[in-house]
Motif scaffolding. Structure first.
Motif: not given
Length: 92
Positions: A74-79, A81-91
């Protein structure tokens, strides 16, 4: 952990487990299943049929380990995966 989670719902054959665990090779999956069996976490059931039929399932120890790992997942899904997705979309 992916093997344990794949076996949480029901017993699976080797080929099915290979499909459920992305990116795993046959050699690595077989090695991990052997280790989990020796540790008493996974049960291997070989059926005397032609062609041979082998299923893997969790033991009671395996189910209790999955319960202990659930908060980590649950921690992994919350933190993560969200951080990886954010990093992929960050300039960049």
């Amino acid at each position: 952990m992916l093997i344990l989670w794949a076996l949480n719902e029901r017993a699976c054959r080797f080929g099915e487990l290979r499909r459920l665990v992305p990116g795993v090779t046959e050699k690595v999956l077989a090695s991990h299943l052997r280790e989990l069996e020796v540790d008493g976490i996974v049960h291997r059931e070989a059926y005397d049929e032609v062609p041979p039929h082998v299923e893997y399932s969790l033991t009671s120890l395996g189910f209790s380990l999955n319960e202990a790992l659930a908060p980590l997942g649950a921690w992994g899904r919350e933190h993560i995966l969200g951080n990886v997705e954010d990093a992929h979309h960050a300039p960049h």
